[in-house]
Design a protein around this motif. Structure first.
Motif, mmCIF file in Angstrom:
data_model
loop_
_atom_site.group_PDB
_atom_site.id
_atom_site.type_symbol
_atom_site.label_atom_id
_atom_site.label_comp_id
_atom_site.label_asym_id
_atom_site.label_seq_id
_atom_site.Cartn_x
_atom_site.Cartn_y
_atom_site.Cartn_z
ATOM 1 N N ARG A 9 34.824 32.081 35.625
ATOM 2 C CA ARG A 9 34.525 33.425 35.113
ATOM 3 C C ARG A 9 35.037 33.588 33.695
ATOM 4 O O ARG A 9 36.094 33.055 33.348
ATOM 5 C CB ARG A 9 35.249 34.474 35.976
ATOM 6 C CG ARG A 9 34.414 35.057 37.082
ATOM 7 C CD ARG A 9 35.282 35.944 37.931
ATOM 8 N NE ARG A 9 36.505 35.261 38.305
ATOM 9 C CZ ARG A 9 37.672 35.866 38.515
ATOM 10 N NH1 ARG A 9 37.782 37.161 38.363
ATOM 11 N NH2 ARG A 9 38.734 35.175 38.881
ATOM 12 N N TYR A 126 29.584 39.275 45.467
ATOM 13 C CA TYR A 126 30.077 38.169 44.639
ATOM 14 C C TYR A 126 29.723 36.817 45.272
ATOM 15 O O TYR A 126 29.232 35.906 44.577
ATOM 16 C CB TYR A 126 31.603 38.346 44.508
ATOM 17 C CG TYR A 126 32.303 37.445 43.528
ATOM 18 C CD1 TYR A 126 32.823 37.941 42.338
ATOM 19 C CD2 TYR A 126 32.491 36.089 43.803
ATOM 20 C CE1 TYR A 126 33.498 37.126 41.448
ATOM 21 C CE2 TYR A 126 33.159 35.264 42.918
ATOM 22 C CZ TYR A 126 33.658 35.786 41.745
ATOM 23 O OH TYR A 126 34.314 34.957 40.869
ATOM 24 N N ASP A 147 41.390 28.300 46.197
ATOM 25 C CA ASP A 147 41.035 29.707 46.408
ATOM 26 C C ASP A 147 39.530 29.919 46.583
ATOM 27 O O ASP A 147 39.105 30.981 47.006
ATOM 28 C CB ASP A 147 41.551 30.560 45.233
ATOM 29 C CG ASP A 147 40.989 30.089 43.899
ATOM 30 O OD1 ASP A 147 40.876 28.867 43.695
ATOM 31 O OD2 ASP A 147 40.648 30.940 43.065
HETATM 32 P P1 TYM Z 1 37.770 31.636 38.584
HETATM 33 O O1 TYM Z 1 37.240 31.992 37.247
HETATM 34 O O2 TYM Z 1 38.698 32.546 39.266
HETATM 35 O O3 TYM Z 1 38.468 30.240 38.530
HETATM 36 C C1 TYM Z 1 37.762 29.126 38.025
HETATM 37 C C2 TYM Z 1 38.159 27.867 38.730
HETATM 38 O O4 TYM Z 1 39.559 27.664 38.598
HETATM 39 C C3 TYM Z 1 40.130 27.492 39.878
HETATM 40 N N1 TYM Z 1 41.467 28.078 39.881
HETATM 41 C C4 TYM Z 1 42.531 27.471 40.386
HETATM 42 N N2 TYM Z 1 42.677 26.268 40.957
HETATM 43 C C5 TYM Z 1 43.925 25.920 41.343
HETATM 44 N N3 TYM Z 1 45.019 26.706 41.186
HETATM 45 C C6 TYM Z 1 44.909 27.935 40.613
HETATM 46 N N4 TYM Z 1 45.980 28.693 40.441
HETATM 47 C C7 TYM Z 1 43.624 28.359 40.181
HETATM 48 N N5 TYM Z 1 43.155 29.485 39.587
HETATM 49 C C8 TYM Z 1 41.825 29.295 39.420
HETATM 50 C C9 TYM Z 1 39.207 28.199 40.841
HETATM 51 O O5 TYM Z 1 39.352 27.684 42.144
HETATM 52 C C10 TYM Z 1 37.868 27.910 40.239
HETATM 53 O O6 TYM Z 1 37.412 26.649 40.655
HETATM 54 N N6 TYM Z 1 34.103 32.341 41.742
HETATM 55 C C11 TYM Z 1 34.569 31.429 40.744
HETATM 56 C C12 TYM Z 1 33.592 31.225 39.594
HETATM 57 C C13 TYM Z 1 32.252 30.787 40.037
HETATM 58 C C14 TYM Z 1 31.894 29.529 40.550
HETATM 59 C C15 TYM Z 1 30.508 29.601 40.830
HETATM 60 C C16 TYM Z 1 32.596 28.367 40.815
HETATM 61 C C17 TYM Z 1 31.130 31.552 39.992
HETATM 62 N N7 TYM Z 1 30.080 30.830 40.479
HETATM 63 C C18 TYM Z 1 29.817 28.508 41.349
HETATM 64 C C19 TYM Z 1 31.901 27.271 41.330
HETATM 65 C C20 TYM Z 1 30.531 27.353 41.600
HETATM 66 C C21 TYM Z 1 35.857 32.011 40.209
HETATM 67 O O7 TYM Z 1 36.157 33.138 40.362
HETATM 68 O O8 TYM Z 1 36.563 31.205 39.534
#
Ligand code: TYM
Length: 329
Positions: A9, A126, A147
Motif C-alpha cells: 500500500r 479490502y 499478516d
Molecule cells: P502492506 O502495505 O500493509 O504491507 C506490504 C507488505 O509488507 C508486509 N509487512 C510485513 N511483513 C513482515 N513483518 C512486518 N512487520 C510487516 N509489515 C508489513 C505485508 O505482509 C505485505 O506483504 N494488503 C497488502 C497490500 C496488497 C497486496 C495485494 C499484497 C494489496 N493487494 C496483492 C499482495 C498481493 C498490505 O496491506 O500490505
C-alpha cells in the motif's frame, strides 16, 4: 514458470517489515518467474490520504521498490490505479463475496476497533480488491508477510468459488510465499506487535543514520535476565528477531550467548543493532534519493509497467466477462 504477484500500500515510506516480509523475496524471485509487483494506491484510500499525499506516496514507494533491487526491465512494476481492469474484476468478485466472511476478516475487525469512525465499504471489501489484484494475473505465488495470510486464504476462497460457480478452471490457487517456508513477522521497537506504518514503531529504509540510532536506542528492553538460559521476554525477543535479519550469524550468536550467560548489556546490543541496520539501509537510502530525483525515469517506468500489466489483466477480464455471460449485441 510460476506467476508471482505482490504489492504494498502507498500509505507512506517502506519499513524493514515490508522489506523482509515481502520485497526481499520478490526481488529474489524476479529472474526465475513471471513477476508483477504493484503499488496498491486504491487500497490506501481505505484510510483516506489527502490529495496532496497520494501522488507523493506512490512516487516514493515506486522509487523505493527500484532502490531495493526490483528491476523494471525484468519484473512488471506498476501502479494499481493505472490498471482499470483491476476495479472491474473487483466489482465482479464482490457479487460473490459475502458480508459474513468479509466481517470475520481479522484485519477488518482490527481496523474498525482502532478507527470506529471510518468503517467504510472499501475496508470491508479490502480482501476482494486484493483477490482481484492477485487473480487478475492468475498468480501462483504471492510473497507477503505473515499478516497477509488470511487475505491469501480469502483470495483462494474467491478464486475457487468463481471456478466452481461457473464450472471453469480459470484461476489457479495462489499461495502466500516465502523461501524460508514460514511467513515472516518483523516486530516493532515498542516491545510488542509487528512493525507497522501506523504503529509508530518502524524503522524506514529511508531513515538517516542519526534517526536509526535514536530509534534503536529507545527500543523497549528490560533490566536483563537474572538466571541463565531463560526464555526471552517479548521485547527482548523482538530485538533478537530484528538482529537475526540484519546482522551476521556470529553477531546474533554472540548476543544470544551473552543473554544466556546473564552477561548481556542491552546498550551494547542496541548500538551494534543500530550500526548493522545502518549498514544495510544506507546504500538503499542513497539509491532512493537518486531515483526520486529523476522524475522522467519514474514516469517511464510507471508507463511501461502499466502497459505490461494491462496486457495481462485485460486478457483475464475478457475471459471473466465471457464466462459470466456478458455478450456483445
Ligand atoms: P502492506 O502495505 O500493509 O504491507 C506490504 C507488505 O509488507 C508486509 N509487512 C510485513 N511483513 C513482515 N513483518 C512486518 N512487520 C510487516 N509489515 C508489513 C505485508 O505482509 C505485505 O506483504 N494488503 C497488502 C497490500 C496488497 C497486496 C495485494 C499484497 C494489496 N493487494 C496483492 C499482495 C498481493 C498490505 O496491506 O500490505
Amino acid at each position: 514458470m510460476d506467476i508471482v504477484v505482490s504489492g504494498i500500500r502507498s500509505t507512506g515510506k517502506l519499513h524493514l517489515g515490508n522489506y523482509f516480509g515481502a520485497l526481499k523475496n520478490f526481488v529474489k524471485m524476479q529472474h526465475e518467474n513471471k513477476c508483477y509487483f504493484f503499488i496498491a494506491d486504491y487500497h490506501s484510500l481505505t484510510t483516506h490520504p489527502t490529495p496532496d499525499d497520494l501522488h507523493g506516496s506512490v512516487k516514493q514507494v515506486l522509487a523505493e521498490y527500484i532502490a531495493c533491487g526490483l528491476d523494471p526491465e525484468v519484473a512488471t512494476l506498476y501502479v494499481q490505479s493505472d490498471v482499470p481492469e483491476i476495479p472491474e474484476l473487483y466489482l465482479l468478485l464482490n457479487m460473490n463475496a459475502y458480508l459474513g466472511e468479509l466481517e470475520r476478516c481479522t484485519s477488518f475487525k482490527d481496523k474498525i476497533r482502532s478507527n470506529p469512525n471510518n468503517v467504510n465499504a472499501g475496508l470491508l471489501t479490502y480482501p476482494t480488491l486484493m483477490a482481484a489484484d492477485i487473480i487478475i494475473h492468475k498468480a501462483h505465488k504471492v510473497p507477503v508477510g505473515k499478516d497477509q495470510e488470511q487475505h491469501l486464504e480469502m483470495t483462494r476462497t474467491f478464486a475457487n468459488r468463481f471456478n466452481r460457480l461457473y464450472n471453469v478452471d480459470l484461476f489457479p490457487e495462489p499461495a502466500a510465499y516465502n523461501f524460508g517456508e514460514q511467513l515472516v513477522k518483523i516486530p516493532g521497537l515498542d516491545g510488542s506487535g509487528k512493525m507497522g506504518k501506523s504503529e509508530g514503531n518502524a524503522i524506514y529504509l529511508s531513515d538517516n543514520p542519526a534517526t536509526i540510532r535514536k530509534k534503536v536506542m529507545r527500543a523497549v528492553s528490560d533490566s536483563g535476565p537474572t538466571e541463565p538460559n531463560q526464555p526471552k521476554p517479548e521485547p527482548i525477543q523482538n530485538l533478537f528477531t530484528i538482529m537475526n535479519v540484519v546482522s551476521s550469524d556470529e553477531t546474533h550468536q554472540f548476543y544470544s550467548d551473552k543473554y544466556n550467560d546473564c552477561e548481556i548489556r542491552y546498550g551494547d546490543m542496541k548500538k551494534q543493532l543500530a550500526e548493522d541496520i545502518i549498514t544495510f539501509t544506507e546504500p538503499i537510502r542513497e539509491r532512493i534519493e537518486a531515483i526520486l530525483a529523476d522524475n522522467e525515469y519514474l514516469k517511464k517506468v510507471a508507463k511501461h509497467g502499466a502497459e505490461k500489466a494491462r496486457e495481462s489483466a485485460s486478457k483475464t477480464v475478457k475471459e471473466v466477462r465471457e464466462i459470466i455471460g456478458f455478450r456483445p449485441f
